[in-house]
Design a protein around this motif. Structure first.
Motif, short mmCIF file in Angstrom:
data_model
loop_
_atom_site.label_atom_id
_atom_site.label_comp_id
_atom_site.label_asym_id
_atom_site.label_seq_id
_atom_site.Cartn_x
_atom_site.Cartn_y
_atom_site.Cartn_z
N ILE A 1 0.51 -1.28 -0.30
CA ILE A 1 0.24 -0.12 -0.30
C ILE A 1 0.66 0.85 -0.20
CG2 ILE A 1 -1.78 0.96 1.55
CD1 ILE A 1 -2.63 -2.07 2.24
N PRO A 2 0.60 1.93 -0.85
CA PRO A 2 1.92 2.98 -1.04
C PRO A 2 1.62 3.76 0.14
CG PRO A 2 0.04 3.85 -3.00
CD PRO A 2 -0.43 2.02 -2.03
N LYS A 3 2.56 4.64 0.62
CA LYS A 3 3.05 4.87 1.93
C LYS A 3 2.25 6.61 2.05
CE LYS A 3 6.53 3.00 2.41
NZ LYS A 3 6.49 1.37 3.14
N ASN A 4 1.21 6.82 0.90
CA ASN A 4 0.67 8.45 1.71
C ASN A 4 -0.40 7.53 1.74
OD1 ASN A 4 0.82 7.40 -1.25
ND2 ASN A 4 0.05 9.51 -1.88
N LYS A 5 -0.70 6.52 1.90
CA LYS A 5 -2.15 6.19 1.81
C LYS A 5 -2.72 5.46 3.51
CE LYS A 5 -2.75 6.67 -2.17
NZ LYS A 5 -3.94 8.26 -2.92
N LYS A 6 -3.76 6.20 4.30
CA LYS A 6 -3.95 5.48 5.53
C LYS A 6 -4.59 3.72 5.28
CE LYS A 6 -5.73 9.93 7.12
NZ LYS A 6 -6.26 10.58 8.15
N ILE A 7 -3.88 2.64 6.59
CA ILE A 7 -4.54 1.54 6.38
C ILE A 7 -5.82 1.53 7.59
CG2 ILE A 7 -3.68 -0.43 6.69
CD1 ILE A 7 -0.92 0.29 5.56
N TYR A 8 -6.54 0.76 7.77
CA TYR A 8 -7.19 0.74 8.75
C TYR A 8 -7.59 -0.87 8.10
CZ TYR A 8 -8.23 5.43 8.55
OH TYR A 8 -7.85 7.16 8.76
N ILE A 9 -7.65 -1.54 9.93
CA ILE A 9 -7.78 -3.18 10.08
C ILE A 9 -9.43 -3.73 10.94
CG2 ILE A 9 -6.66 -5.13 10.50
CD1 ILE A 9 -4.37 -4.29 10.19
N ASN A 10 -9.92 -4.26 10.46
CA ASN A 10 -11.27 -4.84 11.12
C ASN A 10 -11.01 -5.89 11.67
OD1 ASN A 10 -13.28 -2.81 10.74
ND2 ASN A 10 -14.41 -3.75 8.46
N THR A 11 -11.01 -6.50 12.80
CA THR A 11 -10.60 -7.74 13.56
C THR A 11 -11.50 -8.24 14.88
OG1 THR A 11 -8.59 -8.94 14.13
CG2 THR A 11 -9.04 -6.62 14.58
N THR A 12 -11.07 -9.40 14.47
CA THR A 12 -11.79 -10.13 15.76
C THR A 12 -10.75 -10.27 17.24
OG1 THR A 12 -11.00 -12.36 15.42
CG2 THR A 12 -13.81 -11.46 14.78
N LEU A 13 -9.63 -9.74 16.31
CA LEU A 13 -8.46 -10.24 17.27
C LEU A 13 -8.51 -11.95 18.09
CD1 LEU A 13 -7.98 -6.69 19.08
CD2 LEU A 13 -5.88 -7.87 17.50
N PRO A 14 -7.72 -12.31 16.76
CA PRO A 14 -7.95 -14.05 17.36
C PRO A 14 -6.40 -14.10 17.92
CG PRO A 14 -7.80 -13.71 15.07
CD PRO A 14 -7.61 -12.00 15.70
N THR A 15 -6.48 -15.55 18.73
CA THR A 15 -4.98 -15.10 19.59
C THR A 15 -4.13 -17.31 19.39
OG1 THR A 15 -6.44 -15.47 21.87
CG2 THR A 15 -5.42 -12.99 20.75
N HIS A 16 -5.13 -17.75 18.73
CA HIS A 16 -4.71 -18.97 18.43
C HIS A 16 -3.62 -19.17 17.94
CE1 HIS A 16 -6.59 -17.96 14.65
NE2 HIS A 16 -6.48 -18.80 14.24
N ARG A 17 -2.55 -18.24 17.30
CA ARG A 17 -1.75 -18.16 16.92
C ARG A 17 -0.59 -17.24 17.07
NH1 ARG A 17 -0.20 -18.11 9.56
NH2 ARG A 17 1.80 -18.63 9.42
N TYR A 18 -0.55 -15.92 17.16
CA TYR A 18 -0.08 -15.06 18.14
C TYR A 18 -0.49 -14.70 19.30
CZ TYR A 18 0.88 -14.63 13.45
OH TYR A 18 1.14 -15.29 11.92
N SER A 19 0.72 -14.06 20.00
CA SER A 19 -0.34 -13.31 21.88
C SER A 19 0.03 -12.35 21.46
CB SER A 19 1.53 -14.07 22.57
OG SER A 19 2.24 -12.80 21.75
N GLU A 20 -1.05 -11.89 22.60
CA GLU A 20 -1.03 -10.82 22.53
C GLU A 20 0.03 -9.71 22.45
OE1 GLU A 20 -3.57 -9.58 25.91
OE2 GLU A 20 -5.18 -11.09 25.65
N GLU A 21 0.86 -10.44 22.74
CA GLU A 21 2.00 -9.45 22.93
C GLU A 21 2.94 -9.47 21.49
OE1 GLU A 21 1.94 -11.62 24.42
OE2 GLU A 21 1.62 -10.25 26.91
N GLU A 22 2.76 -10.18 20.91
CA GLU A 22 2.96 -10.09 19.55
C GLU A 22 2.19 -9.40 18.41
OE1 GLU A 22 4.51 -14.51 18.48
OE2 GLU A 22 3.43 -14.47 18.44
N LEU A 23 0.79 -9.38 19.32
CA LEU A 23 -0.13 -8.35 18.13
C LEU A 23 0.41 -6.75 18.56
CD1 LEU A 23 -3.17 -10.93 18.51
CD2 LEU A 23 -1.97 -10.27 16.34
N ALA A 24 0.30 -6.50 19.55
CA ALA A 24 0.40 -5.42 20.14
C ALA A 24 1.76 -5.22 18.92
CB ALA A 24 0.69 -5.17 21.06
#
Length: 168
Positions: A28-51
């Motif tokens: 994504i070009p650097k001058n564009k904003k990025i937003y994410i919709n999520t449920t924030l699953p933790t089955h693969r990554y820890s909360e610390e890794e996600l943060a």
């Protein structure tokens, strides 16, 4: 395109694969904003890794789905392990909690659940599974009455993009 200001990554689960998500963000070009919709699953990554990922990448805002009155109910609703409520305090970007309004929704319970997190905004939305063409443009007086009766509500309104935090 030049008239595209932002990208919203959603569908499936953007945080299911951080390597792939990083590749998408890098494209994504650097001058564009990025937003994410999520449920924030933790089955693969820890909360610390996600943060760490969220705080160290070009993400401008995150919209977290939480449709039940408690974390345990949300885990059952989504049928997966998800980040704890206190996870939002580790995030250094705007956080919006997306709440699915159901007939039995008690607004006060959601306000109480999220009251301790100053970086969180709540977004109550319709249950799209029950929206019909006839009801699409109608506001629920019963639900609005519940909100208007709440104490400490500083703003009640609608407009703009519920994902990217603009106010239209």
């Amino acid at each position: 395109k030049k008239n595209v200001d932002s990208f919203v990554l959603t569908g499936g689960e953007p945080f299911a694969d951080l390597v792939l998500l990083e590749r998408l963000i890098d494209e994504i070009p650097k001058n564009k904003k990025i937003y994410i919709n999520t449920t924030l699953p933790t089955h693969r990554y820890s909360e610390e890794e996600l943060a760490a990922f969220i705080n160290n990448h070009r993400i401008n805002g995150i919209n977290i789905s939480r449709h039940q009155e408690s974390l345990e109910e949300d885990k059952q609703f989504f049928n997966e392990e998800i980040a704890s409520d206190s996870f939002v305090s580790k995030i250094q970007i705007p956080v919006k909690i997306n709440i699915l309004v159901k007939e039995e929704t008690i607004v006060a319970n959601y306000l109480k659940r999220w009251d301790n997190y100053s970086n969180v905004r709540l977004s109550f939305r319709a249950d799209y599974r029950t929206v019909t063409p006839a009801s699409l443009r109608q506001l629920s007086d019963e639900f609005l009455d519940k909100i208007y009766q709440m104490e400490n509500i500083s703003y009640v309104g609608h407009g703009g993009c519920d994902v990217c935090f603009d106010v239209g």
